[in-house]
Motif scaffolding. Structure first.
Motif, PDB file in Angstrom:
ATOM      1  N   GLN A 106       0.756  -1.214   0.121  1.00 45.18           N
ATOM      2  CA  GLN A 106       0.070  -0.005  -0.061  1.00 45.18           C
ATOM      3  C   GLN A 106       0.702   1.279  -0.065  1.00 45.18           C
ATOM      4  O   GLN A 106       0.379   2.120  -0.726  1.00 45.18           O
ATOM      5  CB  GLN A 106      -0.754   0.180   1.318  1.00 45.18           C
ATOM      6  CG  GLN A 106      -1.927   1.217   1.217  1.00 45.18           C
ATOM      7  CD  GLN A 106      -2.954   1.170  -0.001  1.00 45.18           C
ATOM      8  OE1 GLN A 106      -3.272   0.087  -0.580  1.00 45.18           O
ATOM      9  NE2 GLN A 106      -3.117   2.335  -0.660  1.00 45.18           N
ATOM     10  N   GLN A 107       1.984   1.177   0.660  1.00 44.89           N
ATOM     11  CA  GLN A 107       2.776   2.344   0.946  1.00 44.89           C
ATOM     12  C   GLN A 107       3.532   2.728  -0.540  1.00 44.89           C
ATOM     13  O   GLN A 107       3.662   3.683  -1.044  1.00 44.89           O
ATOM     14  CB  GLN A 107       3.898   2.088   1.897  1.00 44.89           C
ATOM     15  CG  GLN A 107       3.281   2.176   3.196  1.00 44.89           C
ATOM     16  CD  GLN A 107       4.336   2.046   4.282  1.00 44.89           C
ATOM     17  OE1 GLN A 107       5.506   1.605   4.151  1.00 44.89           O
ATOM     18  NE2 GLN A 107       4.080   1.779   5.688  1.00 44.89           N
ATOM     19  N   GLU A 110       1.022   4.216  -2.720  1.00 41.17           N
ATOM     20  CA  GLU A 110       0.633   5.618  -2.560  1.00 41.17           C
ATOM     21  C   GLU A 110       1.659   6.418  -2.944  1.00 41.17           C
ATOM     22  O   GLU A 110       1.673   7.623  -3.487  1.00 41.17           O
ATOM     23  CB  GLU A 110       0.525   5.760  -1.314  1.00 41.17           C
ATOM     24  CG  GLU A 110      -0.808   5.167  -0.863  1.00 41.17           C
ATOM     25  CD  GLU A 110      -1.295   5.301   0.805  1.00 41.17           C
ATOM     26  OE1 GLU A 110      -0.554   5.965   1.404  1.00 41.17           O
ATOM     27  OE2 GLU A 110      -2.472   4.677   1.303  1.00 41.17           O
ATOM     28  N   ARG A 111       2.929   5.813  -2.651  1.00 36.08           N
ATOM     29  CA  ARG A 111       4.290   6.685  -3.223  1.00 36.08           C
ATOM     30  C   ARG A 111       4.208   7.029  -4.773  1.00 36.08           C
ATOM     31  O   ARG A 111       4.573   7.880  -5.316  1.00 36.08           O
ATOM     32  CB  ARG A 111       5.760   6.043  -3.010  1.00 36.08           C
ATOM     33  CG  ARG A 111       5.948   6.433  -1.433  1.00 36.08           C
ATOM     34  CD  ARG A 111       7.430   5.770  -1.182  1.00 36.08           C
ATOM     35  NE  ARG A 111       7.807   4.465  -1.639  1.00 36.08           N
ATOM     36  CZ  ARG A 111       7.783   3.419  -1.012  1.00 36.08           C
ATOM     37  NH1 ARG A 111       7.189   3.359   0.193  1.00 36.08           N
ATOM     38  NH2 ARG A 111       7.924   2.112  -1.399  1.00 36.08           N
ATOM     39  N   SER A 113       1.822   6.759  -6.816  1.00 39.41           N
ATOM     40  CA  SER A 113       0.557   7.515  -7.175  1.00 39.41           C
ATOM     41  C   SER A 113       0.704   9.111  -6.649  1.00 39.41           C
ATOM     42  O   SER A 113      -0.345   9.925  -6.729  1.00 39.41           O
ATOM     43  CB  SER A 113      -0.809   6.982  -6.567  1.00 39.41           C
ATOM     44  OG  SER A 113      -0.904   6.654  -5.353  1.00 39.41           O
ATOM     45  N   GLY A 115       0.876  10.025  -3.479  1.00 42.09           N
ATOM     46  CA  GLY A 115       0.352  10.262  -2.227  1.00 42.09           C
ATOM     47  C   GLY A 115      -1.163   9.821  -2.351  1.00 42.09           C
ATOM     48  O   GLY A 115      -1.896  10.004  -1.208  1.00 42.09           O
ATOM     49  N   THR A 116      -1.721   9.888  -3.489  1.00 38.02           N
ATOM     50  CA  THR A 116      -3.192   9.535  -3.669  1.00 38.02           C
ATOM     51  C   THR A 116      -3.371   8.126  -3.164  1.00 38.02           C
ATOM     52  O   THR A 116      -2.932   7.049  -3.523  1.00 38.02           O
ATOM     53  CB  THR A 116      -3.830   9.628  -5.052  1.00 38.02           C
ATOM     54  OG1 THR A 116      -3.391  10.823  -5.497  1.00 38.02           O
ATOM     55  CG2 THR A 116      -5.237   9.517  -5.035  1.00 38.02           C
ATOM     56  N   ASN A 117      -4.636   8.240  -2.171  1.00 38.74           N
ATOM     57  CA  ASN A 117      -4.728   6.819  -1.654  1.00 38.74           C
ATOM     58  C   ASN A 117      -5.796   5.977  -2.654  1.00 38.74           C
ATOM     59  O   ASN A 117      -6.832   6.408  -2.733  1.00 38.74           O
ATOM     60  CB  ASN A 117      -5.662   6.873  -0.150  1.00 38.74           C
ATOM     61  CG  ASN A 117      -5.787   5.540   0.483  1.00 38.74           C
ATOM     62  OD1 ASN A 117      -5.626   4.556  -0.110  1.00 38.74           O
ATOM     63  ND2 ASN A 117      -6.333   5.771   1.632  1.00 38.74           N
ATOM     64  N   LEU A 118      -5.321   4.902  -2.964  1.00 42.80           N
ATOM     65  CA  LEU A 118      -5.824   4.175  -4.281  1.00 42.80           C
ATOM     66  C   LEU A 118      -6.806   3.108  -3.407  1.00 42.80           C
ATOM     67  O   LEU A 118      -7.577   2.419  -3.981  1.00 42.80           O
ATOM     68  CB  LEU A 118      -4.871   3.514  -5.198  1.00 42.80           C
ATOM     69  CG  LEU A 118      -4.292   4.514  -5.792  1.00 42.80           C
ATOM     70  CD1 LEU A 118      -3.178   3.707  -6.722  1.00 42.80           C
ATOM     71  CD2 LEU A 118      -5.056   5.526  -6.763  1.00 42.80           C
TER      72      LEU A 118
END
Length: 133
Positions: A106-107, A110-111, A113, A115-118
């Protein structure tokens, strides 16, 4: 249940309604691969292709996916590598190792993207699968 020892790569725009055992479906337009779990449980495994998730290598005959396939969301919780179309089994992870691995995944997403939480991989897999039906 029949354990699968190899996967035949098949390039397709979209996945079939019912996947066949022993086939690694590769959709370049959707940047996704799919196959039935190699343990023989019959569950679909979807692997999105991106720098933050899986990468595909194809040599004109055989396919490899990296990193390993950890089916933590399936009841079988199988864990294997697909290298040059052969299935190489990995050890079983403990519940703590699975949780740590999911957090790292997950990290990384997010990195990549920005910082967008997918959301969790399971939600992404379900959403991608809906595109092909």
């Amino acid at each position: 249940m029949t354990v699968v020892e190899s996967l035949r790569p098949e390039f397709t725009e979209s996945f079939p309604a019912a996947m066949s055992q022993g086939v690694l479906y590769i959709s370049i337009p959707y940047r996704t691969c799919g196959h039935l779990c190699c343990c023989g449980c019959g569950q679909e495994v979807i692997t999105p292709l991106s720098p933050a998730q899986w990468s595909l290598t194809y040599d004109g005959e055989k396919a490899s996916l990296a990193p390993s396939i950890g089916n933590w969301g399936l009841s079988c919780q199988s864990h294997y590598w697909i290298h040059k179309s052969k299935v190489h089994w990995s050890r079983r992870y403990s519940p703590g190792e699975i949780a740590d691995n999911r957090e790292r995944d997950q990290q990384r997403i997010e990195r990549y993207s920005g910082g967008t939480n997918l959301g969790p991989l399971a939600r992404a897999r379900r959403g991608l699968r809906a595109l092909w039906r």
